[in-house]
Design a protein around this motif. Structure first.
Motif, short mmCIF file in Angstrom:
data_model
loop_
_atom_site.label_atom_id
_atom_site.label_comp_id
_atom_site.label_asym_id
_atom_site.label_seq_id
_atom_site.Cartn_x
_atom_site.Cartn_y
_atom_site.Cartn_z
N GLU A 585 0.85 -1.19 0.00
CA GLU A 585 0.00 0.00 0.00
C GLU A 585 0.89 1.25 0.00
N LEU A 586 0.48 2.24 -0.80
CA LEU A 586 1.23 3.49 -0.88
C LEU A 586 0.24 4.65 -0.94
N GLU A 587 0.47 5.63 -0.07
CA GLU A 587 -0.34 6.85 -0.06
C GLU A 587 0.59 8.06 -0.16
N LEU A 588 0.34 8.88 -1.14
CA LEU A 588 1.05 10.16 -1.30
C LEU A 588 0.00 11.26 -1.34
N VAL A 589 -0.35 11.76 -0.18
CA VAL A 589 -1.49 12.67 -0.02
C VAL A 589 -0.98 14.10 0.17
N HIS A 590 -1.59 15.04 -0.57
CA HIS A 590 -1.29 16.47 -0.45
C HIS A 590 0.19 16.75 -0.69
N CYS A 591 0.74 16.12 -1.69
CA CYS A 591 2.17 16.27 -2.02
C CYS A 591 2.39 17.15 -3.24
N GLU A 592 1.33 17.81 -3.73
CA GLU A 592 1.43 18.70 -4.87
C GLU A 592 1.97 18.00 -6.13
N LEU A 593 1.54 16.78 -6.33
CA LEU A 593 1.97 16.03 -7.53
C LEU A 593 1.18 16.52 -8.74
N GLU A 594 1.87 16.78 -9.83
CA GLU A 594 1.22 17.19 -11.07
C GLU A 594 1.11 16.03 -12.06
N ARG A 595 1.95 15.03 -11.90
CA ARG A 595 1.90 13.82 -12.73
C ARG A 595 2.05 12.61 -11.81
N ILE A 596 1.62 11.48 -12.27
CA ILE A 596 1.81 10.25 -11.51
C ILE A 596 3.29 9.88 -11.58
#
Length: 795
Positions: A585-596
């Motif tokens: 499981e991987l969560e990247l929340v509120h990291c300002e990602l513009e692309r995957i």
């Protein structure tokens, strides 16, 4: 006679103020009373009795000379007069003056011939004595100082009589020196403290107290709840009073000034009296009143001169003693540093090492108290100690939080553990360790948390949460947590505040860290030891990371779940992510990602991916997810996605898809070729049409399209026989198809916020649907046939 009690108001003060009167002030007060009595006595004589008696003086014949042989006692010496003449004078001479004339002459001669010093001496004695009295007690009456003194005396008396003072000193005297030597590992999330103890000094200090007897530690019941609350309030009063009084030195300045004024008054009295005392004569000549009486010269006798002369010398002796006492007072004031007070001797005697030194007026009053009785400051010092305060708070906590009360607050948390949550307490009650069934302990915003060795009594404890707590922990408690703790939550303000013992919890399975980490986290010692947590499976970092720490990668061999929740800081470096191939499981929340991030496509064991609250606009990279054959859950909600690519159909293993709160307008038919989808959330978008290919999803159980612009539903939707939850609220629907009856498992239906004019009676054919699961306007529900409403009624 005027009673001395009439002057009492000038020197009267509250009896409690006597503790601030050293021996010299008490002594000078008694001297003032004696001087006051002298002055009152002299004034009484001056007023009540005749002041002066005058007789006319005849001019003797030329062959006679009349002189005073001894002016001090008024005896006459007649050097040439014959004895017969002297005998005739003794028989009296006729003066032709009446009684009123004699009174007039006495008054005139008293005012004109008698020296002012002899006339006003009694009044001067009274005035100077009143000055001494006012100066001695002025600081007790002045509003700016008396309020501080009254408050201090009130607190001092309560401290002296408080049962907690005796309890604290008894605990110190009964404490075994070896107990202090036990190792305590102390970490504070706001301030780091290293606790060290010198056993030898404490043992000697305990033995140096003669009035103490070494006894066993008193039981907690010695101090009842009411007394504990009173002592707690006393601690708070002393803190506020200390902050207020230490700001200035008004009391010290006033005391110095009033003593300086007394010395000046003493010098003035001695100066002019030594010069003027010789002006006091018994025989006084009065002249130049011929017009009124017919006699030019009068010889007057000052009747009280002898007595006033002796009283004057007695008064000057008293003033001299008073003055030298005041000089000693000034020497004491200036010779010692009275604006600083050290409790060093108290620390040595009691063994309470954290008693702080004080300054300014607080220090001055304690110096004055020591002149009265040093025991007062010794007992008062107990309430300046944080250690003593913490012990009292602990005792009050134990009174307030009984074992029964704690058991009543037990709840089952999300991990199915029996949890106790405590919020904003002054410490950790010892009674917690008696709740043996406790499995999860959550402490939030609690200062001075001490985890003792008795935590080992909690055999079932597996989860611990510390949210902004100041913590000290016993070494034996660390050993227990190392073997038993499986889940740890820590919330902090700075990475340096993380306790080091966290990385020794070898059986820890989940670690949740919430707080600001240093920018160059790869070099930070804070997370450097994660590799030692061999059993760690889940790591949750809620922080401000700009890259994934290397220490997290070092734990990748056994880490299965990684959750990174940023505070809006952009996560830009993902090279380390490729190495974490075991992630499930991987969560990247509120990291300002513009692309995957492409690094994600290397995680072949990934089953769940959450990219919530980022800045994704395009997800064309979704094609690369086909290499993640175990991916079953994809969460792309709360982004800015406007288009779903057609090759989403390549995600054949996908079971749950979250695309809510985006800007999607069109649903591609290829989306519904992911045959294993059973959960789809497309709410809060701009969708107008649902493709009929949705009927292919025979495993679909949850379908949400609330808050869109849908005007009609395809009939194929009702072929999804396993559908249990259907959310259609806040759309533009005008009619609901009767085919809704095909959904035999439907138990939750939302229709509120549409343009429906009626509901199909076929709703009654959905056996699992009840009124509690039907969310629709009451008016529409009432339009259903009565039998349908009865079928939808709650069981």
């Amino acid at each position: 006679m005027i009673p001395v009690t009439e002057f009492r108001q000038f020197m009267e003060q509250q009896p409690a103020f006597r503790v601030l009167k050293p021996w010299w002030d008490v002594f000078t007060d008694y001297l003032s009373v004696v001087m006051l009595m002298v002055g009152v006595f002299a004034c009484t004589l001056q007023i009540m009795q005749d002041k002066i008696i005058c007789l006319p003086q005849r001019v003797p014949p030329p062959n006679q000379t009349v002189a005073l042989s001894n002016p001090s006692d008024g005896t006459l010496a007649n050097s040439s007069a014959p004895p017969a003449l002297a005998v005739n004078e003794m028989k009296g001479l006729k003066t032709n003056l009446d009684f009123q004339q004699y009174n007039f002459i006495n008054q005139i001669c008293y005012e004109t011939a008698l020296h002012w010093y002899a006339k006003y001496l009694p009044y001067l004695v009274l005035i100077h004595t009143m000055i001494f009295m006012v100066c001695s007690n002025f600081w007790f009456k002045f509003p700016g100082s008396s309020s501080k003194i009254e408050h201090f005396i009130s607190i001092l008396g309560k401290c002296f009589d408080s049962p907690w003072t005796t309890r604290a000193l008894s605990e110190v005297s009964g404490e075994k020196p070896g107990d202090k030597g036990k190792t305590m590992v102390t970490q504070k999330f706001s301030i780091h403290e290293d606790v060290t103890t010198d056993n030898t000094e404490e043992e000697e200090s305990v033995r140096s107290i003669p009035e103490k007897v070494v006894v066993d530690k008193p039981d907690a019941g010695v101090l009842d709840k009411k007394e504990g609350e009173q002592a707690k309030a006393l601690f708070e009063k002393i803190k506020k009073f200390r902050l207020h009084v230490e700001e200035g030195d008004l009391l010290y300045i006033m005391y110095v000034r009033q003593n300086v004024l007394k010395v000046l008054n003493f010098l003035l009295i001695i100066g002019y009296n030594c010069v003027m005392v010789s002006k006091m004569e018994v025989r006084v000549n009065c002249t130049d009143i011929l017009e009124m009486t017919g006699y030019k010269n009068f010889s007057c006798n000052h009747t009280k001169a002898h007595l006033l002369f002796k009283l004057t010398y007695f008064y000057l002796c008293l003033v001299g003693v008073y003055g030298f006492t005041c000089l000693y007072t000034l020497y004491w004031l200036f010779h010692r540093s009275l604006k600083e007070y050290s409790f060093e001797y108290v620390r040595q005697e009691t063994g309470i090492d954290d008693i702080p030194d004080v300054r300014n007026d607080f220090a001055f009053m304690l110096h004055m108290i020591d002149q009265y009785d040093p025991l007062y400051s010794k007992r008062f010092a107990v309430f300046l100690s944080e250690v003593s305060e913490n012990k009292l708070k602990q005792l009050n906590l134990n009174h307030e939080w009984t074992t029964e009360k704690l058991r009543q607050r037990l709840q089952t948390n999300g991990n199915n553990r029996l949890e106790l949550q405590l919020f904003m307490l002054s410490g950790l009650p010892d009674t917690i360790f008696e709740v043996s069934e406790l499995q999860s302990l959550k402490l939030e915003i609690i200062n001075n948390v001490t985890i003792p060795a008795s935590i080992s009594q909690l055999k079932e404890l597996e989860e611990l949460a510390l949210y902004q707590c100041s913590l000290s922990i016993h070494s034996a408690a660390i050993s227990f947590l190392r073997e038993n703790l499986k889940v740890l939550h820590v919330k902090f303000d700075d990475s340096r505040e993380l306790p080091s013992w966290v990385y020794s919890l070898r059986n820890l399975e989940e670690l949740h860290l919430i707080g600001s980490l240093s920018p160059d986290i790869s070099r930070s010692i804070t997370l450097e030891s994660l590799r030692e947590l061999k059993c760690l499976k889940t790591l949750h970092l809620k922080s401000n990371l700009s890259k994934i720490p290397q220490s997290v990668v070092d734990a990748s061999s056994h880490l299965l779940r990684l959750y990174i929740h940023n505070d809006g800081t952009k996560l830009v470096i993902f090279n380390n992510l490729k190495k974490m191939v075991h992630l499930v499981e991987l969560e990247l929340v509120h990291c300002e990602l513009e692309r995957i991030p492409h690094a994600i496509f290397s995680l072949t064991n990934l089953q769940e991916l959450d990219l919530k609250e980022n800045s994704l606009r395009s997800i064309e990279e979704i094609l690369s997810f086909q290499h993640l054959r175990k991916l079953t859950c994809l969460k792309l909600w709360y982004n800015s996605i406007s288009h779903i690519p057609e090759h989403i159909k390549k995600l054949g293993s996908l079971e749950r898809l979250y695309l809510s709160h985006n800007k999607i307008e069109v649903l591609p038919p290829q989306l519904f070729l992911c045959h294993k989808l059973r959960y789809i959330d497309l709410s809060n978008n701009e969708i107008r049409f649902i493709p009929p290919e949705i009927g292919v999803l025979q495993s679909l159980q949850y379908f949400a399209v609330s808050c869109n612009k849908i005007e009609s539903l395809p009939d194929e939707l009702f072929f999804c026989k396993k559908l249990k939850v259907l959310k259609l609220g806040r759309n533009l629907l005008t009619v609901l198809s009767p085919k809704i009856s095909y959904l035999a498992l439907l138990s939750h239906l939302e229709l509120k916020g549409n343009h429906l004019e009626s509901l199909p009676p076929e709703l009654g054919s959905c056996p699992a649907l009840k009124r509690s699961g039907l969310f629709v306007e009451d008016t529409l529900f009432e339009m259903l046939p009565s039998d349908v409403r009865e079928q939808l009624g709650d069981d």
